[in-house]
Design an enzyme around this catalytic site. Structure first.
Site, PDB file in Angstrom:
ATOM      1  N   HIS A   1      -8.636  -5.736   7.038  1.00 33.28           N
ATOM      2  CA  HIS A   1      -8.383  -4.717   8.067  1.00 33.28           C
ATOM      3  C   HIS A   1      -8.683  -5.274   9.442  1.00 33.28           C
ATOM      4  O   HIS A   1      -9.801  -5.669   9.737  1.00 33.28           O
ATOM      5  CB  HIS A   1      -9.163  -3.406   7.855  1.00 33.28           C
TER       6      HIS A   1
ATOM      7  N   HIS B   1       0.864  -1.188   0.000  1.00 33.22           N
ATOM      8  CA  HIS B   1       0.000   0.000   0.000  1.00 33.22           C
ATOM      9  C   HIS B   1       0.902   1.240   0.000  1.00 33.22           C
ATOM     10  O   HIS B   1       1.192   1.793   1.056  1.00 33.22           O
ATOM     11  CB  HIS B   1      -0.889  -0.037   1.249  1.00 33.22           C
TER      12      HIS B   1
ATOM     13  N   GLU C   1      -2.543  -1.650  -3.355  1.00 32.07           N
ATOM     14  CA  GLU C   1      -3.727  -0.931  -2.916  1.00 32.07           C
ATOM     15  C   GLU C   1      -3.385   0.522  -2.633  1.00 32.07           C
ATOM     16  O   GLU C   1      -2.241   0.852  -2.297  1.00 32.07           O
ATOM     17  CB  GLU C   1      -4.352  -1.600  -1.682  1.00 32.07           C
TER      18      GLU C   1
HETATM   19  N1  PXP Z   1      -7.027  -3.648   3.252  1.00 39.01           N
HETATM   20  C1  PXP Z   1      -6.777  -2.324   3.103  1.00 39.01           C
HETATM   21  C2  PXP Z   1      -7.486  -1.583   2.032  1.00 39.01           C
HETATM   22  C3  PXP Z   1      -5.873  -1.666   3.936  1.00 39.01           C
HETATM   23  O1  PXP Z   1      -5.628  -0.360   3.786  1.00 39.01           O
HETATM   24  C4  PXP Z   1      -5.178  -2.414   4.915  1.00 39.01           C
HETATM   25  C5  PXP Z   1      -4.161  -1.731   5.785  1.00 39.01           C
HETATM   26  O2  PXP Z   1      -3.182  -1.137   5.023  1.00 39.01           O
HETATM   27  C6  PXP Z   1      -5.467  -3.783   5.025  1.00 39.01           C
HETATM   28  C7  PXP Z   1      -6.403  -4.372   4.188  1.00 39.01           C
HETATM   29  C8  PXP Z   1      -4.780  -4.656   6.024  1.00 39.01           C
HETATM   30  O3  PXP Z   1      -5.151  -4.249   7.314  1.00 39.01           O
HETATM   31  P1  PXP Z   1      -4.311  -4.761   8.550  1.00 39.01           P
HETATM   32  O4  PXP Z   1      -2.943  -4.176   8.433  1.00 39.01           O
HETATM   33  O5  PXP Z   1      -5.087  -4.232   9.731  1.00 39.01           O
HETATM   34  O6  PXP Z   1      -4.311  -6.257   8.491  1.00 39.01           O
END
Ligand code: PXP
Length: 238
Positions: free
Chosen positions: A190, A43, A70
């Protein structure tokens, strides 16, 4: 079976803390794959405080599973994705300085923008996913943008899990049913972790992919990366 994409942003955060190359982001990505991860997620944010745009260039030829990039589709991000052509791009409506993603797209308000942006990625054969809250209306309208998949933002599931897991998963089941009915692929992510993952995927067994970063890397401090990834895969097998 639901696939595991490991988000390696935290590895880059740790590396950036000292300015050198430890831990090595490329090596970690390859090791995650070797340990069983079925995808790698990065990301890159505009301030490059964790994954840098340069990391994407270095990672692309190394990834043998699936690379998912992402981020907020600002012009610089779109350019990056079109240049390196990952398997999947996930569009996230995060603000430049945001600590972490905290909401999904309003797929009604931003419909035209999403249609145009998604078309550009699809022309290059890149699978698209858009980050949405577990709101059936947002999922239904996501279908009209031409996206292949949606990614459900699971923070509210994770935060409600300890007090009432059935109640906290219910809106996700409803949103996921809509995704299935309209023919959208389904991702989720997330705040998923070793405790809450199994119940989530058992409640929605048609999820294609979960993307997990923060908890997985934290758990790996105690359990080791190899072991942690294998434990996640076990949870996904249910
Ligand atoms: N999906 C998206 C769109 C995110 O922004 C993130 C965090 O960067 C995640 C998934 C993964 O979340 P986590 O780091 O809490 O597992």
């Amino acid at each position: 079976m639901t696939r595991l994409s490991v988000n390696i942003n935290k590895i880059a955060t740790l590396r950036n803390a000292r300015g050198g190359n430890m831990p090595d982001v490329q090596k970690t990505a390859q090791d995650c794959e070797r340990f069983g991860a079925q995808g790698i997620t990065v990301h890159p944010r505009p301030d490059e405080r964790h994954i840098r745009y340069k990391d994407v260039e270095l990672l692309k030829p190394l990834i043998t599973t699936e690379l998912n990039i992402e981020g907020n589709p600002i012009p610089k991000f779109i350019e990056l994705v079109l240049k390196y052509k990952p398997h999947q791009v996930t569009l996230v409506p995060d603000d430049p300085g945001q600590l972490t993603s905290d909401h999904g797209w309003d797929t009604i308000k931003h419909k035209d923008f999403l249609i145009d942006t998604i078309a550009r990625f699809k022309e290059e054969g890149i699978r698209t996913s858009i980050f949405v809250d577990p709101d059936p209306k947002m999922v239904e309208h996501a279908k009209l943008t031409g996206t292949d998949r949606v990614e459900l933002y699971t923070e509210s599931y994770a935060s409600g899990f300890a007090s009432d897991k059935g109640k906290s998963v219910a809106p996700f089941v409803e949103a996921a049913k809509v995704a299935r009915e309209v023919g959208l692929g389904l991702n989720a992510g997330h705040d998923l972790n070793l405790e809450n993952l199994r119940f989530f995927v058992r409640s929605i067994p048609w999820i294609d992919e979960v993307s997990i970063g923060h908890a997985l890397i934290c758990e790996a401090l105690y359990l080791g990366l190899d072991n942690t990834i294998k434990l996640y895969l076990r949870e996904l097998r249910g």
